[in-house]
Design a protein around this motif. Structure first.
Motif, PDB file in Angstrom:
ATOM      1  N   ARG A 133      78.243 -60.566  65.178  1.00 41.82           N
ATOM      2  CA  ARG A 133      77.221 -60.896  64.172  1.00 41.82           C
ATOM      3  C   ARG A 133      77.602 -60.340  62.805  1.00 41.82           C
ATOM      4  O   ARG A 133      77.344 -60.960  61.773  1.00 41.82           O
ATOM      5  CB  ARG A 133      75.868 -60.361  64.617  1.00 41.82           C
ATOM      6  CG  ARG A 133      75.328 -61.067  65.831  1.00 41.82           C
ATOM      7  CD  ARG A 133      73.971 -60.516  66.259  1.00 41.82           C
ATOM      8  NE  ARG A 133      73.607 -61.059  67.546  1.00 41.82           N
ATOM      9  CZ  ARG A 133      73.476 -60.361  68.654  1.00 41.82           C
ATOM     10  NH1 ARG A 133      73.645 -59.045  68.635  1.00 41.82           N
ATOM     11  NH2 ARG A 133      73.158 -60.950  69.793  1.00 41.82           N
ATOM     12  N   ALA A 177      80.416 -62.613  61.376  1.00 43.67           N
ATOM     13  CA  ALA A 177      79.856 -63.927  61.036  1.00 43.67           C
ATOM     14  C   ALA A 177      78.957 -63.826  59.804  1.00 43.67           C
ATOM     15  O   ALA A 177      78.968 -64.720  58.946  1.00 43.67           O
ATOM     16  CB  ALA A 177      79.079 -64.483  62.223  1.00 43.67           C
ATOM     17  N   GLY A 178      78.200 -62.767  59.692  1.00 44.60           N
ATOM     18  CA  GLY A 178      77.339 -62.572  58.524  1.00 44.60           C
ATOM     19  C   GLY A 178      78.141 -62.408  57.242  1.00 44.60           C
ATOM     20  O   GLY A 178      77.758 -62.927  56.189  1.00 44.60           O
ATOM     21  N   GLN A 191      79.293 -65.730  56.094  1.00 43.76           N
ATOM     22  CA  GLN A 191      78.236 -66.526  55.463  1.00 43.76           C
ATOM     23  C   GLN A 191      78.196 -66.270  53.966  1.00 43.76           C
ATOM     24  O   GLN A 191      77.985 -67.194  53.175  1.00 43.76           O
ATOM     25  CB  GLN A 191      76.884 -66.223  56.097  1.00 43.76           C
ATOM     26  CG  GLN A 191      76.730 -66.848  57.459  1.00 43.76           C
ATOM     27  CD  GLN A 191      75.405 -66.507  58.106  1.00 43.76           C
ATOM     28  OE1 GLN A 191      74.755 -65.538  57.749  1.00 43.76           O
ATOM     29  NE2 GLN A 191      75.017 -67.317  59.079  1.00 43.76           N
ATOM     30  N   TYR A 192      78.386 -65.034  53.539  1.00 42.26           N
ATOM     31  CA  TYR A 192      78.421 -64.734  52.109  1.00 42.26           C
ATOM     32  C   TYR A 192      79.634 -65.363  51.435  1.00 42.26           C
ATOM     33  O   TYR A 192      79.574 -65.774  50.278  1.00 42.26           O
ATOM     34  CB  TYR A 192      78.403 -63.226  51.865  1.00 42.26           C
ATOM     35  CG  TYR A 192      77.043 -62.630  52.019  1.00 42.26           C
ATOM     36  CD1 TYR A 192      76.058 -62.832  51.045  1.00 42.26           C
ATOM     37  CD2 TYR A 192      76.720 -61.894  53.138  1.00 42.26           C
ATOM     38  CE1 TYR A 192      74.797 -62.297  51.192  1.00 42.26           C
ATOM     39  CE2 TYR A 192      75.455 -61.349  53.291  1.00 42.26           C
ATOM     40  CZ  TYR A 192      74.500 -61.553  52.322  1.00 42.26           C
ATOM     41  OH  TYR A 192      73.252 -61.029  52.463  1.00 42.26           O
ATOM     42  N   THR A 247      80.909 -68.193  52.029  1.00 48.20           N
ATOM     43  CA  THR A 247      80.737 -69.640  51.831  1.00 48.20           C
ATOM     44  C   THR A 247      80.201 -69.970  50.439  1.00 48.20           C
ATOM     45  O   THR A 247      80.255 -71.133  50.030  1.00 48.20           O
ATOM     46  CB  THR A 247      79.803 -70.258  52.886  1.00 48.20           C
ATOM     47  OG1 THR A 247      78.511 -69.673  52.779  1.00 48.20           O
ATOM     48  CG2 THR A 247      80.356 -70.084  54.279  1.00 48.20           C
ATOM     49  N   GLN A 266      82.258 -73.740  55.169  1.00 54.85           N
ATOM     50  CA  GLN A 266      80.821 -73.746  55.423  1.00 54.85           C
ATOM     51  C   GLN A 266      80.476 -74.334  56.793  1.00 54.85           C
ATOM     52  O   GLN A 266      79.692 -73.756  57.537  1.00 54.85           O
ATOM     53  CB  GLN A 266      80.096 -74.511  54.329  1.00 54.85           C
ATOM     54  CG  GLN A 266      78.586 -74.431  54.459  1.00 54.85           C
ATOM     55  CD  GLN A 266      77.890 -75.073  53.285  1.00 54.85           C
ATOM     56  OE1 GLN A 266      78.397 -76.003  52.690  1.00 54.85           O
ATOM     57  NE2 GLN A 266      76.729 -74.568  52.965  1.00 54.85           N
ATOM     58  N   VAL A 305      81.618 -71.877  59.608  1.00 53.98           N
ATOM     59  CA  VAL A 305      80.784 -70.675  59.685  1.00 53.98           C
ATOM     60  C   VAL A 305      79.414 -71.028  60.259  1.00 53.98           C
ATOM     61  O   VAL A 305      78.864 -70.292  61.079  1.00 53.98           O
ATOM     62  CB  VAL A 305      80.668 -70.000  58.298  1.00 53.98           C
ATOM     63  CG1 VAL A 305      79.651 -68.879  58.323  1.00 53.98           C
ATOM     64  CG2 VAL A 305      82.030 -69.477  57.860  1.00 53.98           C
ATOM     65  N   ASN A 306      78.869 -72.171  59.865  1.00 51.14           N
ATOM     66  CA  ASN A 306      77.597 -72.629  60.427  1.00 51.14           C
ATOM     67  C   ASN A 306      77.730 -72.849  61.933  1.00 51.14           C
ATOM     68  O   ASN A 306      76.870 -72.451  62.715  1.00 51.14           O
ATOM     69  CB  ASN A 306      77.160 -73.916  59.722  1.00 51.14           C
ATOM     70  CG  ASN A 306      75.818 -74.423  60.187  1.00 51.14           C
ATOM     71  OD1 ASN A 306      75.340 -74.087  61.261  1.00 51.14           O
ATOM     72  ND2 ASN A 306      75.209 -75.257  59.386  1.00 51.14           N
ATOM     73  N   SER A 364      77.873 -69.457  63.572  1.00 48.42           N
ATOM     74  CA  SER A 364      76.617 -68.725  63.419  1.00 48.42           C
ATOM     75  C   SER A 364      75.525 -69.221  64.364  1.00 48.42           C
ATOM     76  O   SER A 364      74.602 -68.480  64.684  1.00 48.42           O
ATOM     77  CB  SER A 364      76.122 -68.830  61.980  1.00 48.42           C
ATOM     78  OG  SER A 364      77.029 -68.198  61.115  1.00 48.42           O
TER      79      SER A 364
END
Length: 164
Positions: A30, A33-34, A37-38, A40, A47, A50-51, A54
């Motif tokens: 997590r 992956a978090g 996300q930043y 992206t 994107q 990562v989606n 996630s």
């Protein structure tokens, strides 16, 4: 991962939802992956990947961690890529969209992706699973066009209000 071999794409063309054992450190999964996300925000090319990863944060498997490592390997080979803001003479609003038809093997829903540009610069983008199942690829494309048109309308009203 600093000495890893780079990958040409962030995910395989058709990622398999193979069954594998649970990943032993879900908090680590997590966390990585978090952080992606930043990233992206300036790297829209990752994107979708990562989606995709996630969506499996609640109970990641070792296969999911393999996908996460593949994204990191892709980033290793594409460190010079990113969004650059260029000065343009013309402020023309344009957009591009695409969709896959029934790309999710679990729900059979399609994924819509679009990007909008103001002159030569990206100003917004999205990759999102459609709310309902499309009966054909044409229907999925129309839904993508609708989402893109909605974004263009919103941005054009915003630009008008700003006096551009």
């Amino acid at each position: 991962m600093t000495d890893c071999n780079p990958m040409p794409t962030p995910l395989p063309l058709r990622p398999d939802y193979e069954e594998s054992e649970r990943f032993l450190e879900p908090t680590y999964f997590r966390s990585v992956a978090g952080k992606l996300q930043y990233l992206t925000i300036t790297r829209p090319d990752i994107q979708y990947a990562v989606n995709f990863v996630s969506q499996r944060m609640h109970s990641p498997t070792t296969a999911d961690f393999g996908f996460l490592k593949r994204i990191l390997r892709y980033l290793k080979g594409t460190q010079t890529l990113g969004l650059y803001i260029q000065k343009g003479e013309q402020l023309q609003l344009s957009a591009y969209c695409d969709t896959d038809w029934a790309g999710c093997k679990e729900t059979r829903r399609s994924t819509t992706g679009f990007c909008t540009l103001l002159g030569p610069n990206f100003i917004s983008w999205s990759a999102k699973r459609q709310a309902t199942v499309s009966r054909s690829s044409t229907e999925a494309e129309y839904r993508a066009l609708g989402a893109t048109a909605q974004e263009i309308a919103w941005i054009s009203f915003l630009l008008r209000d700003l006096g551009a």
